[in-house]
Design a protein around this motif. Structure first.
Motif, PDB file in Angstrom:
ATOM      1  N   UNK A  45     -11.186 -45.744  22.369  1.00  0.00           N
ATOM      2  CA  UNK A  45     -12.106 -44.628  22.162  1.00  0.00           C
ATOM      3  C   UNK A  45     -13.447 -45.037  22.769  1.00  0.00           C
ATOM      4  N   UNK A  46     -13.796 -44.401  23.870  1.00  0.00           N
ATOM      5  CA  UNK A  46     -15.061 -44.692  24.540  1.00  0.00           C
ATOM      6  C   UNK A  46     -16.207 -44.054  23.764  1.00  0.00           C
ATOM      7  N   UNK A  47     -17.434 -44.419  24.122  1.00  0.00           N
ATOM      8  CA  UNK A  47     -18.605 -43.843  23.455  1.00  0.00           C
ATOM      9  C   UNK A  47     -18.654 -42.316  23.616  1.00  0.00           C
ATOM     10  N   UNK A 100     -15.180 -36.702  19.236  1.00  0.00           N
ATOM     11  CA  UNK A 100     -14.350 -36.771  18.026  1.00  0.00           C
ATOM     12  C   UNK A 100     -15.212 -36.501  16.797  1.00  0.00           C
ATOM     13  N   UNK A 101     -16.378 -37.127  16.755  1.00  0.00           N
ATOM     14  CA  UNK A 101     -17.287 -36.914  15.644  1.00  0.00           C
ATOM     15  C   UNK A 101     -17.681 -35.457  15.482  1.00  0.00           C
ATOM     16  N   UNK A 102     -18.010 -34.811  16.598  1.00  0.00           N
ATOM     17  CA  UNK A 102     -18.375 -33.392  16.546  1.00  0.00           C
ATOM     18  C   UNK A 102     -17.201 -32.546  16.067  1.00  0.00           C
ATOM     19  N   UNK A 103     -16.014 -32.827  16.577  1.00  0.00           N
ATOM     20  CA  UNK A 103     -14.833 -32.041  16.234  1.00  0.00           C
ATOM     21  C   UNK A 103     -14.455 -32.179  14.759  1.00  0.00           C
ATOM     22  N   UNK A 104     -14.682 -33.354  14.197  1.00  0.00           N
ATOM     23  CA  UNK A 104     -14.282 -33.604  12.810  1.00  0.00           C
ATOM     24  C   UNK A 104     -15.438 -33.505  11.817  1.00  0.00           C
ATOM     25  N   UNK A 105     -16.645 -33.299  12.328  1.00  0.00           N
ATOM     26  CA  UNK A 105     -17.797 -33.236  11.434  1.00  0.00           C
ATOM     27  C   UNK A 105     -18.151 -34.592  10.855  1.00  0.00           C
ATOM     28  N   UNK A 106     -17.881 -35.628  11.632  1.00  0.00           N
ATOM     29  CA  UNK A 106     -18.195 -36.989  11.211  1.00  0.00           C
ATOM     30  C   UNK A 106     -19.171 -37.580  12.219  1.00  0.00           C
ATOM     31  N   UNK A 107     -19.474 -38.834  12.042  1.00  0.00           N
ATOM     32  CA  UNK A 107     -20.364 -39.526  12.965  1.00  0.00           C
ATOM     33  C   UNK A 107     -19.564 -40.062  14.150  1.00  0.00           C
ATOM     34  N   UNK A 108     -20.013 -39.750  15.343  1.00  0.00           N
ATOM     35  CA  UNK A 108     -19.396 -40.351  16.519  1.00  0.00           C
ATOM     36  C   UNK A 108     -19.581 -41.852  16.527  1.00  0.00           C
TER      37      UNK A 108
END
Length: 107
Positions: free
Chosen positions: A59-61, A67-75
């Motif tokens: 998982x690159x930066x 991923x963070x945006x899609x899941x509502x978490x911190x990238x």
């Protein structure tokens, strides 16, 4: 920073590293998101998402941010998990190489 973890009796517990793709797969399944829909949402091919799940792609930066945006978490969380996995893997490889180097002289 202390990375040690202890059990209830005070003995140190060795934490095994796991690829963040395993956790990502569990998270997507828990949320009942179709893998192809999630792959589309983060802008990658479903096959590449499967490679991440299998630990065969990192998982690159930029991907961590998506991923963070899609899941509502911190990238940053996803990127830190990948970094921690990479570090633990490098430590293990270094240990194994040192063991192989030292054992060839002790025969």
């Amino acid at each position: 920073m202390n990375n040690q973890v202890f059990n209830s009796k005070g003995a140190e517990i060795e934490i095994e590293a796991f690829h963040p793709g395993e956790f990502l797969m569990e998270e997507i399944e828990f949320r009942q998101i179709l893998k192809k829909d999630f792959a589309n949402q983060i802008g990658i091919f479903p096959n590449n998402l499967s490679l991440i799940f299998a630990g065969k792609r990192d998982i690159s930066a930029p991907l961590a941010i998506k991923i963070g945006k899609a899941l509502g978490t911190s990238g940053e969380m996803w990127f830190n998990m990948q970094s921690a996995f990479n570090f633990k893997k490098a430590m293990q490889e270094e240990y194994e190489q040192a063991y192989r180097s030292s054992s060839k002289y002790s025969l």
